[in-house]
Write a protein that holds these residues in place. Structure first.
Motif, PDB file in Angstrom:
ATOM      1  N   CYS A 149       0.802  -1.234   0.000  1.00 23.71           N
ATOM      2  CA  CYS A 149       0.000   0.000   0.000  1.00 23.71           C
ATOM      3  C   CYS A 149       0.833   1.282   0.000  1.00 23.71           C
ATOM      4  CB  CYS A 149      -0.973  -0.008   1.166  1.00 23.71           C
ATOM      5  SG  CYS A 149      -0.164  -0.050   2.779  1.00 23.71           S
ATOM      6  N   LYS A 150       2.041   1.198  -0.528  1.00 22.00           N
ATOM      7  CA  LYS A 150       2.810   2.429  -0.676  1.00 22.00           C
ATOM      8  C   LYS A 150       2.259   3.216  -1.860  1.00 22.00           C
ATOM      9  CE  LYS A 150       6.726   0.152  -0.942  1.00 22.00           C
ATOM     10  NZ  LYS A 150       6.232  -1.193  -0.887  1.00 22.00           N
ATOM     11  N   ARG A 151       2.670   4.455  -1.985  1.00 21.16           N
ATOM     12  CA  ARG A 151       2.155   5.314  -3.054  1.00 21.16           C
ATOM     13  C   ARG A 151       2.412   4.703  -4.429  1.00 21.16           C
ATOM     14  NH1 ARG A 151       3.248  11.529  -2.566  1.00 21.16           N
ATOM     15  NH2 ARG A 151       2.262  10.908  -0.641  1.00 21.16           N
ATOM     16  N   GLU A 152       3.590   4.147  -4.624  1.00 18.92           N
ATOM     17  CA  GLU A 152       3.890   3.549  -5.934  1.00 18.92           C
ATOM     18  C   GLU A 152       3.022   2.318  -6.203  1.00 18.92           C
ATOM     19  OE1 GLU A 152       7.618   1.718  -3.670  1.00 18.92           O
ATOM     20  OE2 GLU A 152       6.961   3.782  -3.851  1.00 18.92           O
ATOM     21  N   ASP A 153       2.627   1.623  -5.138  1.00 19.52           N
ATOM     22  CA  ASP A 153       1.736   0.472  -5.305  1.00 19.52           C
ATOM     23  C   ASP A 153       0.365   0.930  -5.797  1.00 19.52           C
ATOM     24  OD1 ASP A 153       3.711  -1.357  -4.347  1.00 19.52           O
ATOM     25  OD2 ASP A 153       3.213  -0.740  -2.312  1.00 19.52           O
ATOM     26  N   LYS A 154      -0.136   2.015  -5.217  1.00 20.72           N
ATOM     27  CA  LYS A 154      -1.411   2.572  -5.669  1.00 20.72           C
ATOM     28  C   LYS A 154      -1.308   2.985  -7.138  1.00 20.72           C
ATOM     29  CE  LYS A 154      -2.534   6.691  -5.644  1.00 20.72           C
ATOM     30  NZ  LYS A 154      -2.974   7.315  -6.872  1.00 20.72           N
ATOM     31  N   ASP A 155      -0.198   3.627  -7.496  1.00 19.85           N
ATOM     32  CA  ASP A 155       0.010   4.022  -8.893  1.00 19.85           C
ATOM     33  C   ASP A 155       0.050   2.803  -9.809  1.00 19.85           C
ATOM     34  OD1 ASP A 155       0.108   6.634  -8.012  1.00 19.85           O
ATOM     35  OD2 ASP A 155       2.300   6.775  -8.088  1.00 19.85           O
ATOM     36  N   ASN A 156       0.692   1.726  -9.352  1.00 16.88           N
ATOM     37  CA  ASN A 156       0.755   0.500 -10.158  1.00 16.88           C
ATOM     38  C   ASN A 156      -0.633  -0.108 -10.347  1.00 16.88           C
ATOM     39  OD1 ASN A 156       3.524   0.726 -10.435  1.00 16.88           O
ATOM     40  ND2 ASN A 156       3.959  -0.656  -8.729  1.00 16.88           N
ATOM     41  N   PHE A 157      -1.436  -0.124  -9.286  1.00 12.68           N
ATOM     42  CA  PHE A 157      -2.809  -0.629  -9.419  1.00 12.68           C
ATOM     43  C   PHE A 157      -3.619   0.254 -10.370  1.00 12.68           C
ATOM     44  CE2 PHE A 157      -2.076  -2.804  -5.230  1.00 12.68           C
ATOM     45  CZ  PHE A 157      -2.274  -4.090  -5.696  1.00 12.68           C
ATOM     46  N   GLN A 158      -3.389   1.565 -10.300  1.00 12.29           N
ATOM     47  CA  GLN A 158      -4.101   2.476 -11.199  1.00 12.29           C
ATOM     48  C   GLN A 158      -3.703   2.219 -12.653  1.00 12.29           C
ATOM     49  OE1 GLN A 158      -6.535   4.917 -10.272  1.00 12.29           O
ATOM     50  NE2 GLN A 158      -6.856   4.655 -12.467  1.00 12.29           N
ATOM     51  N   GLU A 159      -2.424   1.992 -12.899  1.00 14.67           N
ATOM     52  CA  GLU A 159      -1.953   1.661 -14.252  1.00 14.67           C
ATOM     53  C   GLU A 159      -2.583   0.360 -14.739  1.00 14.67           C
ATOM     54  OE1 GLU A 159       0.170   3.233 -16.413  1.00 14.67           O
ATOM     55  OE2 GLU A 159       0.346   4.967 -15.074  1.00 14.67           O
ATOM     56  N   LEU A 160      -2.658  -0.607 -13.855  1.00 14.88           N
ATOM     57  CA  LEU A 160      -3.261  -1.889 -14.197  1.00 14.88           C
ATOM     58  C   LEU A 160      -4.752  -1.727 -14.511  1.00 14.88           C
ATOM     59  CD1 LEU A 160      -2.703  -4.892 -14.532  1.00 14.88           C
ATOM     60  CD2 LEU A 160      -3.095  -5.166 -12.068  1.00 14.88           C
ATOM     61  N   LEU A 161      -5.440  -0.925 -13.726  1.00 18.37           N
ATOM     62  CA  LEU A 161      -6.855  -0.648 -13.980  1.00 18.37           C
ATOM     63  C   LEU A 161      -7.033   0.051 -15.330  1.00 18.37           C
ATOM     64  CD1 LEU A 161      -9.831  -0.510 -13.075  1.00 18.37           C
ATOM     65  CD2 LEU A 161      -9.267   1.660 -11.960  1.00 18.37           C
ATOM     66  N   ASP A 162      -6.188   1.032 -15.599  1.00 14.57           N
ATOM     67  CA  ASP A 162      -6.259   1.738 -16.881  1.00 14.57           C
ATOM     68  C   ASP A 162      -6.020   0.771 -18.047  1.00 14.57           C
ATOM     69  OD1 ASP A 162      -6.672   4.040 -15.438  1.00 14.57           O
ATOM     70  OD2 ASP A 162      -4.626   4.810 -15.711  1.00 14.57           O
ATOM     71  N   TYR A 163      -5.053  -0.121 -17.887  1.00 14.32           N
ATOM     72  CA  TYR A 163      -4.744  -1.099 -18.929  1.00 14.32           C
ATOM     73  C   TYR A 163      -5.942  -2.032 -19.169  1.00 14.32           C
ATOM     74  CZ  TYR A 163      -2.590  -4.999 -21.368  1.00 14.32           C
ATOM     75  OH  TYR A 163      -2.306  -5.983 -22.281  1.00 14.32           O
ATOM     76  N   CYS A 164      -6.516  -2.559 -18.072  1.00 15.99           N
ATOM     77  CA  CYS A 164      -7.665  -3.468 -18.193  1.00 15.99           C
ATOM     78  C   CYS A 164      -8.844  -2.763 -18.860  1.00 15.99           C
ATOM     79  CB  CYS A 164      -8.078  -3.998 -16.825  1.00 15.99           C
ATOM     80  SG  CYS A 164      -6.910  -5.173 -16.130  1.00 15.99           S
ATOM     81  N   THR A 165      -9.050  -1.509 -18.518  1.00 16.11           N
ATOM     82  CA  THR A 165     -10.147  -0.738 -19.113  1.00 16.11           C
ATOM     83  C   THR A 165      -9.897  -0.507 -20.594  1.00 16.11           C
ATOM     84  OG1 THR A 165     -10.505   0.357 -16.990  1.00 16.11           O
ATOM     85  CG2 THR A 165     -11.478   1.401 -18.924  1.00 16.11           C
ATOM     86  N   ARG A 166      -8.671  -0.132 -20.935  1.00 16.13           N
ATOM     87  CA  ARG A 166      -8.295   0.120 -22.339  1.00 16.13           C
ATOM     88  C   ARG A 166      -8.445  -1.139 -23.193  1.00 16.13           C
ATOM     89  NH1 ARG A 166      -3.948   2.628 -20.789  1.00 16.13           N
ATOM     90  NH2 ARG A 166      -2.539   0.922 -21.175  1.00 16.13           N
ATOM     91  N   LYS A 167      -8.094  -2.276 -22.625  1.00 18.83           N
ATOM     92  CA  LYS A 167      -8.130  -3.551 -23.360  1.00 18.83           C
ATOM     93  C   LYS A 167      -9.455  -4.289 -23.183  1.00 18.83           C
ATOM     94  CE  LYS A 167      -3.927  -3.578 -25.028  1.00 18.83           C
ATOM     95  NZ  LYS A 167      -3.632  -3.644 -26.426  1.00 18.83           N
ATOM     96  N   SER A 168     -10.383  -3.683 -22.462  1.00 21.92           N
ATOM     97  CA  SER A 168     -11.705  -4.285 -22.194  1.00 21.92           C
ATOM     98  C   SER A 168     -11.594  -5.648 -21.509  1.00 21.92           C
ATOM     99  CB  SER A 168     -12.509  -4.404 -23.489  1.00 21.92           C
ATOM    100  OG  SER A 168     -12.720  -3.140 -24.051  1.00 21.92           O
ATOM    101  N   LEU A 169     -10.674  -5.760 -20.578  1.00 21.69           N
ATOM    102  CA  LEU A 169     -10.509  -6.996 -19.808  1.00 21.69           C
ATOM    103  C   LEU A 169     -11.446  -6.966 -18.605  1.00 21.69           C
ATOM    104  CD1 LEU A 169      -6.602  -7.212 -19.759  1.00 21.69           C
ATOM    105  CD2 LEU A 169      -8.171  -8.426 -21.271  1.00 21.69           C
ATOM    106  N   ALA A 170     -11.992  -8.104 -18.263  1.00 21.46           N
ATOM    107  CA  ALA A 170     -12.902  -8.192 -17.113  1.00 21.46           C
ATOM    108  C   ALA A 170     -12.131  -8.207 -15.797  1.00 21.46           C
ATOM    109  CB  ALA A 170     -13.770  -9.438 -17.222  1.00 21.46           C
TER     110      ALA A 170
END
Length: 164
Positions: A81-102
């Motif tokens: 739960c460090k700041r970079e971890d939150k950023d990594n989860f946000q990047e992953l969410l953005d990627y899943c959204t962009r690629k239409s992954l469930a």
């Protein structure tokens, strides 16, 4: 013989040899290296302001370490739960959204893996943000308590884990 007064008590310090002080503490003698010659300043010689600064530094160290212990989310999984971890989860969410992954697989705090949905990722991100804000509020409350402390006992009672 040199007389010192602190904590509303008379104390006597005697210089035995250069760099070492011997102090009568009411029950015997304590010996301290002179901090100007590489030793540490005797704790009882510190002013209230110095004690407060030491405690603030202790709280700041605990604040830096706190996120490293991870966060158990409402989903029942423990994530970093460090700041970079939150950023990594946000990047992953953005990627899943962009690629239409469930959903996708994520690495947990203990290095195991878990499958999470896009909605789960958003929950994790929100909870990490809330946890970070909570840590800051806790740090600020501890610093305020230290600032308001008027005695050594009050200062010592303040710890990262103490409840005010």
């Amino acid at each position: 013989m040199i007389g010192y007064k602190w904590a509303n008590e008379e104390r006597t310090a005697v210089i035995r040899y250069p760099g070492t002080y011997v102090i009568e503490n009411g029950t015997g003698w304590e010996e301290f290296l002179d901090w100007r010659e590489g030793g540490n300043e005797p704790d009882q010689w510190k002013t209230l302001l110095e004690r407060k600064q030491d405690k603030v530094n202790e709280i700041k160290q605990a604040f830096v370490i706190a996120p490293k212990s991870g966060l158990t989310t409402s989903l029942g999984i423990k994530v970093d739960c460090k700041r970079e971890d939150k950023d990594n989860f946000q990047e992953l969410l953005d990627y899943c959204t962009r690629k239409s992954l469930a959903g996708t697989s994520i690495r947990l705090h203990n290095n195991d893996f878990a499958e999470v949905s896009v909605a789960d990722l958003q929950i994790i991100i929100n909870e990490i943000q809330e946890h970070g804000l909570t840590l800051y509020q806790r740090k600020w409350a501890k610093e305020a308590a230290i600032d308001q402390a008027t005695t050594e006992v009050q200062i010592k009672a303040i710890t990262w884990d103490s409840v005010e």
